[in-house]
Design an enzyme around this catalytic site. Structure first.
Site, PDB file in Angstrom:
ATOM      1  CD  GLU A  33      -8.738  -0.243   4.334  1.00 21.41           C
ATOM      2  OE1 GLU A  33      -8.266  -0.065   5.482  1.00 21.41           O
ATOM      3  OE2 GLU A  33      -8.975   0.680   3.549  1.00 21.41           O
ATOM      4  NE  ARG A  75      -8.533  13.280   3.352  1.00 23.68           N
ATOM      5  CZ  ARG A  75      -8.616  11.989   3.080  1.00 23.68           C
ATOM      6  NH1 ARG A  75      -9.441  11.568   2.137  1.00 23.68           N
ATOM      7  NH2 ARG A  75      -7.909  11.106   3.738  1.00 23.68           N
ATOM      8  CG  HIS A  84     -12.436   4.624   2.681  1.00 23.62           C
ATOM      9  ND1 HIS A  84     -13.074   5.724   3.192  1.00 23.62           N
ATOM     10  CD2 HIS A  84     -11.120   4.777   2.977  1.00 23.62           C
ATOM     11  CE1 HIS A  84     -12.194   6.526   3.764  1.00 23.62           C
ATOM     12  NE2 HIS A  84     -10.998   5.974   3.641  1.00 23.62           N
ATOM     13  CG  ASN A 111      -1.826   1.149   1.327  1.00 23.62           C
ATOM     14  OD1 ASN A 111      -1.825   2.030   0.464  1.00 23.62           O
ATOM     15  ND2 ASN A 111      -2.627   1.190   2.371  1.00 23.62           N
ATOM     16  NE  ARG A 127      -6.102   1.532  -0.117  1.00 19.60           N
ATOM     17  CZ  ARG A 127      -6.462   1.799   1.123  1.00 19.60           C
ATOM     18  NH1 ARG A 127      -5.619   1.646   2.095  1.00 19.60           N
ATOM     19  NH2 ARG A 127      -7.666   2.214   1.373  1.00 19.60           N
TER      20      ARG A 127
END
Ligand code: ADP
Length: 397
Positions: free
Chosen positions: A385, A243, A183, A9, A94
């Site tokens: 994940e 964010r 996601h 990742n 990923r």
């Protein structure tokens, strides 16, 4: 014979890895996981073993290259010393953006790399860092099959009604300006375990709240995505650590025209200075620090976050015709009982009855936190994940 699967990742300043070993028909098991952080500044390598014990913690010497290429070579050399000659046969990556083209994991080929490079304009801050390790590993591990696993793939089942912005139609068709959602690997993992936890939820109407540094929510019908809060980029939807989440486009015009901010300044404001950090007046982007603070603005930021989750839950429930189940996952969703309680209390009108005692329990296992007679079943389900990528990579080869 078991195989070794490496999961990568990679971001702009870090590369995370997990090494899995396949175990017959069972899920792959982690052997090592770790990361190289601080690329281009002061790279630091850390790793843990299967028992979660620290087995590496080193700052790289100042005279070695600080780039992705060297970081990966360092990581692979470190692993090689611990594998007793066993070869890594499969690598799962990923990849943040798969556009409208990639709705499932893909085996890496020259055509796939060209396809990913064509998507760079849609995710210029992330996609190049996802592609670079694929090319570097082709050199370091020439015999390994590499597979790309997309964060957008899970959302390709959304109907156009929920995907498009109300811009002229050709902006979606020609420019690819639409809600892709992110996601996805986390949602896919939740969708993969939900059938064993609650059949009614798996077959019915479920909203999943992935609440971490980055946060988003998705509406699932029969475990397929129908709508999601993130959009063209991972900026839309819920407020996050730093964010801003959804914002009136008119604000951006005002920032440009009236406050004379340029694109770079606006990007910094929206991505790095807003969300929990901005709302709390700069106290922290980290939920734990906000919980520990006595400042009124820290409480305001937490309340704001919860209120936005409540509003998005109702909006997503509307997109799937009601709500049978609500799932909390990721750092805040899995660990922060207060946020879960704030959200659930405000969703009583929708049939959510939280079990306060169950909500207070700390555990790394999936668990139900709603009362037995709650119309909506509420669960905390830890996401994974990396395991999802390992499973997808194995299934693809
Ligand atoms: P990322 O999006 O970077 O993967 P995570 O899923 O790890 O993020 O979530 C990070 C967030 O989870 C941070 O806001 C952190 O404060 C929060 N968090 C982690 N543990 C706890 C905890 N025990 N209580 C409250 N919040 C927590």
């Amino acid at each position: 014979m078991s195989d070794l699967v490496l999961v990568i990742n990679a971001g702009s300043s870090s590369i995370k890895f997990s090494l899995f070993e396949t175990a017959g028909a069972a899920d792959p098991q982690v052997l090592f996981k770790g990361q190289m952080e601080g690329l281009y500044v002061e790279p630091k390598f850390t790793a843990k073993d299967a028992a979660d014990q620290k087995v590496a913690d080193e700052v790289l010497p100042a005279d070695v290259p600080k780039n992705h290429d060297h970081a990966l070579r360092h990581m692979l050399a470190w692993l090689e010393q611990r594998l007793g000659g066993r070869e890594i046969k499969v690598v799962g990556h990923r990849v943040v953006h798969g556009g409208t083209q990639y709705s499932k994991p893909e085996l890496v080929t020259p055509a796939l790399i060209a396809g990913l490079e064509a998507l760079i304009p849609l995710a210029p801050l992330h996609e190049p860092h996802n592609i670079a390790p694929i090319k570097i590993l082709q050199d370091i591990l020439p015999n390994a099959a590499q597979v790309t696993c997309f964060d957008t793939a899970f959302h390709t089942t959304q109907p156009e009604l929920n995907q498009l912005f109300a811009l002229p139609y050709e902006f979606a068709q020609k420019e690819g300006i639409r809600r892709y959602g992110f996601h996805g690997l986390s949602y896919e993992y939740i969708a993969s375990v939900l059938p064993q936890i609650d059949t009614r939820a798996a077959e019915g109407r479920t909203v999943v709240a992935h609440l971490g540094n980055g946060s988003s929510m998705s509406a699932l019908l029969g475990c397929e995505c129908q709508a999601t809060t993130m959009g063209f980029t991972a900026l839309e939807g819920l407020p996050m650590g730093t964010r801003c989440g959804s914002i009136d486009g008119g604000v951006l015009l005002h920032l440009m025209n009236h406050l004379k901010m340029d694109a770079k300044q606006i990007e910094t404001l929206l991505y790095k200075e807003s969300g929990l950090l901005g709302l709390s007046g700069g106290i922290s982007s980290d939920m734990r620090a906000l919980q520990a603070s006595d400042e009124p603005l820290a409480k305001f930021a937490i309340d704001y976050f919860a209120r936005r989750i409540v509003r998005e839950t109702a909006s997503l429930a509307a997109a799937i015709g009601g709500l049978d189940c609500l799932v909390f996952t990721a750092g805040i969703g899995e660990n922060d009982a207060l946020t879960r309680a704030l959200v659930c209390h405000q969703l009583r009108w929708l049939g959510v009855e939280i079990d306060e005692a169950a909500n207070a329990v700390r555990s790394g296992e999936p668990r139900r936190i709603s009362l037995a007679d709650s119309k909506v079943a509420v669960y905390v389900i830890p996401t994974n994940e990396e395991l999802m990528i390992a499973r997808q990579a194995l299934a693809t080869i």
